[in-house]
Write a protein that holds these residues in place. Structure first.
Motif, PDB file in Angstrom:
ATOM      1  N   LYS A 104      -5.286  -0.784  -0.358  1.00  8.34           N
ATOM      2  CA  LYS A 104      -5.032  -1.756   0.712  1.00  8.34           C
ATOM      3  C   LYS A 104      -5.181  -3.182   0.201  1.00  8.34           C
ATOM      4  CE  LYS A 104      -6.977  -0.810   4.729  1.00  8.34           C
ATOM      5  NZ  LYS A 104      -8.028  -0.379   5.678  1.00  8.34           N
ATOM      6  N   ALA A 105      -6.125  -3.414  -0.696  1.00  9.17           N
ATOM      7  CA  ALA A 105      -6.325  -4.758  -1.235  1.00  9.17           C
ATOM      8  C   ALA A 105      -5.110  -5.208  -2.036  1.00  9.17           C
ATOM      9  CB  ALA A 105      -7.577  -4.789  -2.108  1.00  9.17           C
ATOM     10  N   ARG A 106      -4.560  -4.316  -2.838  1.00  7.50           N
ATOM     11  CA  ARG A 106      -3.418  -4.687  -3.672  1.00  7.50           C
ATOM     12  C   ARG A 106      -2.131  -4.793  -2.867  1.00  7.50           C
ATOM     13  NH1 ARG A 106      -6.290  -0.856  -7.312  1.00  7.50           N
ATOM     14  NH2 ARG A 106      -7.465  -2.206  -8.732  1.00  7.50           N
ATOM     15  N   ALA A 107      -2.096  -4.100  -1.710  1.00 10.59           N
ATOM     16  CA  ALA A 107      -0.935  -4.207  -0.818  1.00 10.59           C
ATOM     17  C   ALA A 107      -1.126  -5.311   0.210  1.00 10.59           C
ATOM     18  CB  ALA A 107      -0.707  -2.871  -0.112  1.00 10.59           C
ATOM     19  N   ASN A 108      -2.268  -6.003   0.131  1.00 10.03           N
ATOM     20  CA  ASN A 108      -2.583  -7.112   1.039  1.00 10.03           C
ATOM     21  C   ASN A 108      -2.604  -6.655   2.496  1.00 10.03           C
ATOM     22  OD1 ASN A 108      -3.361  -9.746   1.375  1.00 10.03           O
ATOM     23  ND2 ASN A 108      -1.284 -10.541   1.582  1.00 10.03           N
ATOM     24  N   SER A 111      -9.666  -6.629  -7.889  1.00  7.56           N
ATOM     25  CA  SER A 111      -8.778  -7.721  -8.282  1.00  7.56           C
ATOM     26  C   SER A 111      -7.410  -7.519  -7.637  1.00  7.56           C
ATOM     27  CB  SER A 111      -8.633  -7.764  -9.804  1.00  7.56           C
ATOM     28  OG  SER A 111      -7.743  -8.795 -10.196  1.00  7.56           O
ATOM     29  N   ALA A 112      -7.025  -8.469  -6.771  1.00  3.81           N
ATOM     30  CA  ALA A 112      -5.721  -8.425  -6.107  1.00  3.81           C
ATOM     31  C   ALA A 112      -4.894  -9.633  -6.555  1.00  3.81           C
ATOM     32  CB  ALA A 112      -5.893  -8.422  -4.589  1.00  3.81           C
ATOM     33  N   LYS A 113      -3.636  -9.646  -6.158  1.00  2.40           N
ATOM     34  CA  LYS A 113      -2.725 -10.703  -6.590  1.00  2.40           C
ATOM     35  C   LYS A 113      -3.211 -12.088  -6.184  1.00  2.40           C
ATOM     36  CE  LYS A 113       2.121 -12.179  -6.255  1.00  2.40           C
ATOM     37  NZ  LYS A 113       3.452 -11.895  -5.664  1.00  2.40           N
ATOM     38  N   GLU A 114      -3.740 -12.212  -4.966  1.00  6.79           N
ATOM     39  CA  GLU A 114      -4.174 -13.507  -4.463  1.00  6.79           C
ATOM     40  C   GLU A 114      -5.588 -13.862  -4.881  1.00  6.79           C
ATOM     41  OE1 GLU A 114      -2.405 -15.750  -2.867  1.00  6.79           O
ATOM     42  OE2 GLU A 114      -0.611 -14.506  -2.964  1.00  6.79           O
TER      43      GLU A 114
END
Length: 437
Positions: A336-340, A305-308
């Motif tokens: 990496k997913a959470r930092a986009n 689950s990421a921001k986008e």
């Protein structure tokens, strides 16, 4: 002078949306400097300058969709003046050459052109010829015009190249109408931004309108597509997590000290899934026309689950990795997913997916397939529940419901149930993971 073009975005991605510009016209940039962020269906990418110079012109604004290879801006030579910038604008620079504004009027009976009307008309013809909108306007101007019911063809532009801005629409909307109705005065006293006619009315209640991101739109489209194209069913079971919790309690400190990574649940579940996929290979397949592609490798997608929105990076060759290697890969991909900063290569492929709703407190759910995969395992919250060991003995055990959604077109119910039972058995006997996972 060079064009700022949309780079190749990878396999199957042909367009994106400009998320934001990090520079403005007139800024000096060096080779390799990041100029803009581009949002695609899967990841956000940075567009960098291929040479040093000055941003002479920004051709496409934030929020606009652009295709691979399309020019979105122009870099001019350092020190170039306004004349150089105008020349870099290409066709648009020729638009304001008409000597008399009256000649821009479409018909003799039309009202006098507003300031900038001729420029807007020429730019509109140019944009229409290029396959774009009939009027050259920023996204904010188009949105405000829709909200107020204003025809962009009636709005004059103050921009030298004829682009209609939000201020132009705002000024136009403030001008008195030719034939005001009795309610016009009340309407003019209303707030500047009002809900569009199509929006649901909520008397006295606040409503926020927010544009969906490209990734969220893609997630929505793919999930609906998965439900419409696959014969999707879900089967459930429960796992006694006592043995895994005991191993983690006894080994977590030594594991952390030796491998510099924590011992979580995902490595156990990944190994259990690999072992079950080896026993029931149709869960590691996909449909290609009238054929089945049964994959002999195990690239396991881990939903994050990421921001986008939800993304599913892939742990490659999970069957060949040790417990610490799996934990390290998952931690790296999640970070990496959470930092986009995920690359497209991190997301492509994948033969089976694991999703963990338990981290949010979910007790049970029915996960949706990650097409074209035909199986996805859902993990859930660990909860103490009374378990009957025999007719006379009941104990509290840490239990987890697990769910397998599968494509019934190629996976029969008996095989799906057997797969889930295999996962359960491997998790309840972690030593077996060393042999079968």
């Amino acid at each position: 002078m060079s064009e700022i073009k949309v780079p190749d975005l990878g396999e199957s991605i042909t367009e994106g949306t400009i998320y934001k510009w990090l520079v403005k016209e007139g800024d000096s940039v060096g080779q390799g400097d990041v100029l803009a962020e581009l949002e695609t269906d899967k990841v956000n990418l940075e567009i960098s300058a291929e040479e040093s110079g000055v941003i002479a012109q920004i051709l496409r604004q934030a929020g606009e969709n652009v295709a691979v290879g399309e020019a979105i801006g122009i870099i001019g030579e350092a020190g170039a003046g306004a004349a150089g910038q105008a020349a870099a604008g290409g066709q648009s620079a020729d638009a304001p050459k008409l000597p008399e504004p009256a000649k821009a009027a479409p018909a003799p009976e039309a009202p006098p052109a507003q300031p900038g009307g001729a420029t807007a008309a020429a730019a509109a013809q140019e944009a229409q010829a290029a396959g774009g909108s009939a009027y050259l306007a920023t996204p904010g101007a188009r949105k405000l015009a829709r909200e107020r019911g204003i025809d962009l063809g009636e709005v004059g532009a103050r921009d030298p190249i004829g682009r209609i801005g939000r201020a132009d629409v705002d000024t136009h909307g403030a001008a008195p109408a030719a034939a005001p109705a009795p309610a016009t005065a009340a309407a003019q006293s209303a707030p500047a931004v009002t809900p569009p006619p199509s929006a649901p009315k909520a008397e006295g209640k606040e409503v926020e309108r927010k544009r969906m991101s490209r990734r969220r739109l893609t997630i929505a489209s793919r999930l609906v597509e998965a439900q419409q194209t696959a014969a999707m069913l879900t089967t459930f079971n429960e796992v006694d997590m006592t043995a895994i919790l005991d191993i983690r309690k006894r080994r977590k400190d030594a594991f952390k000290e030796k491998h510099d990574i924590g011992l979580g649940f995902m490595s156990f579940f990944t190994k259990a899934v690999v072992g079950a996929l080896k026993a029931y290979p149709l869960l590691n397949a996909e449909i290609d026309g009238e054929d089945l592609l049964i994959k002999k490798f195990y690239d396991i997608g881990i939903a994050v689950s990421a921001k986008e929105g939800l993304v599913v990076p892939v742990v490659r060759d999970a069957d060949r990795l040790s417990f610490p290697e799996i934990e390290r890969r998952i931690a790296d991909l999640a970070s990496k997913a959470r930092a986009n900063t995920l690359a497209l290569s991190d997301l492509q492929g994948g033969t089976f997916t694991i999703t963990n709703g338990g981290v949010f407190g979910s007790l049970m759910s029915t996960p949706i397939l990650n097409a074209p995969q035909v199986g996805i395992l859902g993990m859930h919250k660990i909860q103490l529940r009374p378990i009957a060991l025999d007719e006379e003995t009941t104990v509290n055990r840490p239990m987890m419901y697990i769910a397998l959604s599968y494509d019934h077109r190629i996976v029969d119910g008996s095989e799906a149930v057997s797969f889930l039972v295999k996962v359960k058995e491997l998790l309840e006997d972690p030593e077996a993971l060393l042999l079968e996972g």
